[in-house]
Write a protein that holds these residues in place. Structure first.
Motif, PDB file in Angstrom:
ATOM      1  N   LEU A   1       0.814  -1.217   0.000  1.00 20.12           N
ATOM      2  CA  LEU A   1       0.000   0.000   0.000  1.00 20.12           C
ATOM      3  C   LEU A   1       0.849   1.270   0.000  1.00 20.12           C
ATOM      4  N   ALA A   2       1.821   1.372   0.923  1.00 23.53           N
ATOM      5  CA  ALA A   2       2.593   2.607   1.054  1.00 23.53           C
ATOM      6  C   ALA A   2       3.332   2.939  -0.240  1.00 23.53           C
ATOM      7  N   GLN A   3       3.932   1.929  -0.874  1.00 24.92           N
ATOM      8  CA  GLN A   3       4.684   2.191  -2.100  1.00 24.92           C
ATOM      9  C   GLN A   3       3.759   2.540  -3.260  1.00 24.92           C
ATOM     10  N   LEU A   4       2.611   1.854  -3.367  1.00 26.73           N
ATOM     11  CA  LEU A   4       1.645   2.180  -4.416  1.00 26.73           C
ATOM     12  C   LEU A   4       1.142   3.610  -4.262  1.00 26.73           C
ATOM     13  N   ARG A   5       0.923   3.992  -3.036  1.00 25.68           N
ATOM     14  CA  ARG A   5       0.423   5.340  -2.760  1.00 25.68           C
ATOM     15  C   ARG A   5       1.473   6.396  -3.121  1.00 25.68           C
ATOM     16  N   THR A   6       2.744   6.108  -2.833  1.00 21.42           N
ATOM     17  CA  THR A   6       3.807   7.078  -3.109  1.00 21.42           C
ATOM     18  C   THR A   6       3.915   7.375  -4.603  1.00 21.42           C
ATOM     19  N   LEU A   7       3.978   6.345  -5.432  1.00 18.38           N
ATOM     20  CA  LEU A   7       4.042   6.580  -6.869  1.00 18.38           C
ATOM     21  C   LEU A   7       2.769   7.271  -7.356  1.00 18.38           C
ATOM     22  N   GLY A   8       1.627   6.861  -6.816  1.00 23.07           N
ATOM     23  CA  GLY A   8       0.378   7.514  -7.201  1.00 23.07           C
ATOM     24  C   GLY A   8       0.418   9.013  -6.937  1.00 23.07           C
ATOM     25  N   ARG A   9       1.011   9.395  -5.825  1.00 24.44           N
ATOM     26  CA  ARG A   9       1.096  10.826  -5.492  1.00 24.44           C
ATOM     27  C   ARG A   9       2.089  11.563  -6.379  1.00 24.44           C
ATOM     28  N   LYS A  10       3.084  10.862  -6.912  1.00 23.93           N
ATOM     29  CA  LYS A  10       3.947  11.459  -7.928  1.00 23.93           C
ATOM     30  C   LYS A  10       3.127  11.794  -9.178  1.00 23.93           C
ATOM     31  N   LEU A  11       2.242  10.873  -9.576  1.00 21.66           N
ATOM     32  CA  LEU A  11       1.402  11.117 -10.745  1.00 21.66           C
ATOM     33  C   LEU A  11       0.419  12.244 -10.459  1.00 21.66           C
ATOM     34  N   GLY A  12      -0.137  12.248  -9.240  1.00 22.62           N
ATOM     35  CA  GLY A  12      -1.082  13.287  -8.857  1.00 22.62           C
ATOM     36  C   GLY A  12      -0.480  14.666  -8.845  1.00 22.62           C
ATOM     37  N   TYR A  13       0.814  14.759  -8.645  1.00 23.95           N
ATOM     38  CA  TYR A  13       1.493  16.054  -8.695  1.00 23.95           C
ATOM     39  C   TYR A  13       1.329  16.694 -10.071  1.00 23.95           C
ATOM     40  N   HIS A  14       1.338  15.862 -11.109  1.00 26.36           N
ATOM     41  CA  HIS A  14       1.260  16.382 -12.475  1.00 26.36           C
ATOM     42  C   HIS A  14      -0.171  16.618 -12.943  1.00 26.36           C
ATOM     43  N   ASN A  15      -1.084  15.672 -12.648  1.00 25.79           N
ATOM     44  CA  ASN A  15      -2.425  15.829 -13.222  1.00 25.79           C
ATOM     45  C   ASN A  15      -3.455  16.394 -12.243  1.00 25.79           C
ATOM     46  N   ASP A  16      -3.039  16.620 -10.984  1.00 28.58           N
ATOM     47  CA  ASP A  16      -3.926  17.233  -9.999  1.00 28.58           C
ATOM     48  C   ASP A  16      -5.159  16.377  -9.735  1.00 28.58           C
ATOM     49  N   TYR A  17      -5.010  15.049  -9.845  1.00 24.79           N
ATOM     50  CA  TYR A  17      -6.124  14.138  -9.596  1.00 24.79           C
ATOM     51  C   TYR A  17      -6.068  13.620  -8.159  1.00 24.79           C
ATOM     52  N   ALA A  18      -7.229  13.252  -7.637  1.00 25.51           N
ATOM     53  CA  ALA A  18      -7.288  12.596  -6.337  1.00 25.51           C
ATOM     54  C   ALA A  18      -6.604  11.229  -6.435  1.00 25.51           C
ATOM     55  N   VAL A  19      -5.759  10.899  -5.463  1.00 23.27           N
ATOM     56  CA  VAL A  19      -4.986   9.658  -5.470  1.00 23.27           C
ATOM     57  C   VAL A  19      -5.461   8.804  -4.305  1.00 23.27           C
ATOM     58  N   CYS A  20      -6.062   7.659  -4.597  1.00 28.91           N
ATOM     59  CA  CYS A  20      -6.694   6.893  -3.530  1.00 28.91           C
ATOM     60  C   CYS A  20      -6.915   5.446  -3.963  1.00 28.91           C
ATOM     61  N   GLN A  21      -7.219   4.615  -2.987  1.00 28.44           N
ATOM     62  CA  GLN A  21      -7.519   3.212  -3.262  1.00 28.44           C
ATOM     63  C   GLN A  21      -8.885   3.122  -3.926  1.00 28.44           C
ATOM     64  N   TRP A  22      -8.983   2.269  -4.919  1.00 29.06           N
ATOM     65  CA  TRP A  22     -10.234   2.029  -5.643  1.00 29.06           C
ATOM     66  C   TRP A  22     -11.420   1.950  -4.683  1.00 29.06           C
ATOM     67  N   TYR A  23     -11.344   0.962  -3.799  1.00 29.99           N
ATOM     68  CA  TYR A  23     -12.489   0.635  -2.944  1.00 29.99           C
ATOM     69  C   TYR A  23     -12.814   1.800  -2.016  1.00 29.99           C
ATOM     70  N   GLY A  24     -11.786   2.513  -1.562  1.00 28.55           N
ATOM     71  CA  GLY A  24     -12.008   3.542  -0.563  1.00 28.55           C
ATOM     72  C   GLY A  24     -12.608   4.822  -1.090  1.00 28.55           C
ATOM     73  N   CYS A  25     -12.303   5.184  -2.341  1.00 31.45           N
ATOM     74  CA  CYS A  25     -12.804   6.469  -2.824  1.00 31.45           C
ATOM     75  C   CYS A  25     -13.883   6.325  -3.883  1.00 31.45           C
ATOM     76  N   LEU A  26     -14.161   5.114  -4.362  1.00 34.31           N
ATOM     77  CA  LEU A  26     -15.241   4.925  -5.315  1.00 34.31           C
ATOM     78  C   LEU A  26     -16.249   3.914  -4.778  1.00 34.31           C
ATOM     79  N   TYR A  27     -16.102   2.692  -5.243  1.00 33.75           N
ATOM     80  CA  TYR A  27     -17.025   1.615  -4.903  1.00 33.75           C
ATOM     81  C   TYR A  27     -16.323   0.307  -5.236  1.00 33.75           C
ATOM     82  N   PRO A  28     -16.815  -0.819  -4.780  1.00 34.21           N
ATOM     83  CA  PRO A  28     -16.131  -2.077  -5.060  1.00 34.21           C
ATOM     84  C   PRO A  28     -16.214  -2.465  -6.530  1.00 34.21           C
TER      85      PRO A  28
END
Length: 587
Positions: free
Chosen positions: A365-392
């Motif tokens: 989880l921690a490593q997936l989140r870190t790279l995701g936040r690198k991507l979020g720096y560029h596109n300004d998108y919310a970075v989160c786990q599928w299940y937690g911020c959307l739906y299953p």
């Protein structure tokens, strides 16, 4: 509060743009206005496909809705609603169940007007997006024009291609892009688009990213070192049969499997032929967020990996990535895992990482989140786990890639509508996501380590070209703060502790490394200027690639960034076939 407001504003903006494709820059209507508040409970909606907010009280209700309806990539858990496309009969059923269903009046009205007038039924109305055939033509041209960098690869076949009696169907046409003159093995990045057919922007971003790298080779320093040392594998059109239906303006999501069910054609948001390929993968197949009803938008198919498209995807990824994760659900992939997969979707402005089938934390989880936040720096998108911020959602591509192979795997929901206008695509969606994908590609060698390190940015030399023997100043900035989850947590940062450069070869190849100094004399801040003086005495004339990378106080080396340095012979003399020519061409 920041996260709630962020998601709410993006939801409203996306709803206003869903069907118009021509209202770039319009502000969302105020909450509570006649445009945004929707039809009150009990008021009969228009007799057409509607865009609605459905309010739910429990996670169980959300899970049920995810299996039954065409939910969009907008779910605000704080406000307790999810956005959806529904038909009038679905509206009546939901209201009869006691759910609050808020019709978004303006986008629904625009949709109805367009359909009444004949709608948009041809992708040429969106000239920035290539059709399936045009995408294949582009790949063929790239292969012809850049034979040392591009190799076409047939990943598999579409449902129509393997099924007699219908349309001819398509090959799943992909490319491998790398400098073939430099031997591997090399780290690999697999980028795919349009597994959901109606999501126009995704295939176009994939092919543009490939073009950007190939056309930039030799002139863009980062494109050059990436293709020298890494491999990019692309599949722009993962669902070509479905995409041909969607190119007529329909909201076709699934593939074209017509073997089960008496479904609507033209397709609607509640009834269409096919299998949802992003619910058909064999990892955790058949769980939450899938449907067993053949015409449902989320129909998972008769069994795991039943479709030729998902079979091709799983077979291909298994052939290019080693299995690096244990068999237990809690087994993490090792820190030095290599390989990255991103599946592009639209819309929703999200960077999503596993798990989607469960609310439990992925082992990495921690490593997936870190790279995701690198991507979020560029596109300004919310970075989160599928299940937690959307739906299953079960049986997804990224869950399979991470769950079975251990590679870092993401779904990126780009933009604000399925049929994104070319104006907003060109001005916003494409630039920010091409930048994010470059960062992702740089991380492919060590996706669970490299993103934690500082970025090397602004790499420059004081002069180029220079005469051999001259001294050149190399400068850059090492920045350990380029993370953004956009409301979903904060990434820890450290002071920059060291920096170095190499010439022509990356550090991990055994190339000689030279230390760089902090511009202010001390490494003690999370963003530091870097400097080094390079003596070119003894350098032969030619173009050199300088690669800069930095380390933070926690020991994390970030990805390199490059700059070219051109060196000329002293006195402008260039040696040609053993003879020295001056600038006038005289011997």
């Amino acid at each position: 509060m920041h996260r709630t407001r962020h998601l709410l504003l993006r939801t409203l903006s996306a709803l206003a743009l869903l069907v118009t494709g021509c209202t770039d820059g319009d502000a969302p209507p105020d909450e509570g206005s006649s445009e945004s508040s929707g039809a009150p409970l009990g008021l009969a909606p228009v007799e057409a496909t509607m865009l609605v907010h459905i309010y739910y009280q429990t996670p169980e209700t959300l899970e049920r809705l995810a299996a039954e309806l065409d939910l969009l990539e907008h779910a605000d858990h704080a406000e307790g609603y999810v956005a959806a496309l529904i038909e009038p009969d679905e509206y009546e059923r939901l209201v009869a169940e006691g759910l609050t269903v808020e019709v978004q009046q303006e986008p629904t009205s625009i949709l109805q007007r367009m359909l009444d007038a004949g709608g948009f039924r041809s992708i040429p109305s969106y000239s920035c997006y290539r059709t399936v055939e045009e995408t294949v033509d582009t790949m063929t041209t790239l292969d012809s024009n850049y034979s040392g960098l591009v190799e076409l690869v047939d990943i598999g076949d579409s449902w129509d291609k393997v099924t007699a009696g219908g349309p001819d169907g398509y090959d799943l046409q992909g490319m491998v892009i790398t400098n073939e003159a430099i031997a591997g093995p090399k780290p690999r990045f697999f980028l795919m688009g349009a597994i959901h057919a109606r999501e126009y922007a995704t295939a176009e971003i994939v092919i543009r990213f490939a073009e950007q790298l190939v056309e930039g080779y030799g002139t863009d320093p980062d494109a050059t070192w990436l293709l020298d040392h890494y491999e990019l594998h692309v599949l722009p059109q993962a669902n070509p049969d479905g995409r041909k239906i969607a190119e007529q303006g329909y909201t076709q999501r699934k593939n074209r499997n017509t073997s089960a069910g008496s479904c609507s054609y033209p397709p609607t948001s509640s009834s269409q032929h096919g299998i949802d390929l992003n619910r058909n993968h064999s990892f955790e197949f058949g769980g939450a967020g899938t449907s067993t009803t053949a015409c449902s938008i989320n129909y998972r198919g008769t069994g795991a990996n039943s479709e030729p498209e998902t079979q091709a995807l799983q077979s291909y990824m298994s052939s290019i990535f080693a299995d690096q994760r244990g068999s237990g659900s809690g087994d993490p992939a090792p820190d030095d895992t290599t390989g990255l997969m991103i599946s592009l979707h639209s819309y929703g402005e999200l960077v999503l990482f596993p798990w989607s089938w469960s609310g439990s934390a992925a082992p990495n989880l921690a490593q997936l989140r870190t790279l995701g936040r690198k991507l979020g720096y560029h596109n300004d998108y919310a970075v989160c786990q599928w299940y937690g911020c959307l739906y299953p959602a079960s049986g997804t591509t990224d869950d399979w890639a991470y769950g079975e192979l251990g590679i870092a795997a993401y779904t990126m929901e780009m933009g604000t509508t399925f049929f994104q206008s070319c104006a907003s695509f060109e001005s916003t969606v494409a630039p920010v996501n091409l930048a994010a994908l470059t960062t992702a590609f740089k991380a492919a060698r060590r996706p669970y380590q490299t993103p934690s390190g500082p970025d090397a940015v602004g790499v420059a030399v004081s002069a180029s070209p220079v005469t051999a023997g001259a001294s050149v100043t190399l400068t850059a900035t090492a920045d350990d703060t380029r993370f953004d989850s956009n409301g979903w947590g904060t990434e820890p940062t450290q002071a920059v502790a060291a920096a170095r450069y190499s010439v022509d070869h990356a550090s991990w190849t055994g190339a000689p490394l030279t230390a760089m100094a902090a511009s202010d004399g001390t490494f003690n801040a999370s963003s530091e200027g870097l400097t080094a003086t390079i003596d070119t005495s003894g350098w032969a004339p030619g173009r050199y690639l300088l690669l800069v990378e930095a380390r933070d106080a926690a020991g994390n080396w970030g990805a390199p960034s490059g700059v070219f340095l051109d060196v000329e012979a002293a006195g402008g003399m260039v040696e040609v076939c053993g003879n020295s020519l001056d600038d006038d061409g005289d011997t």
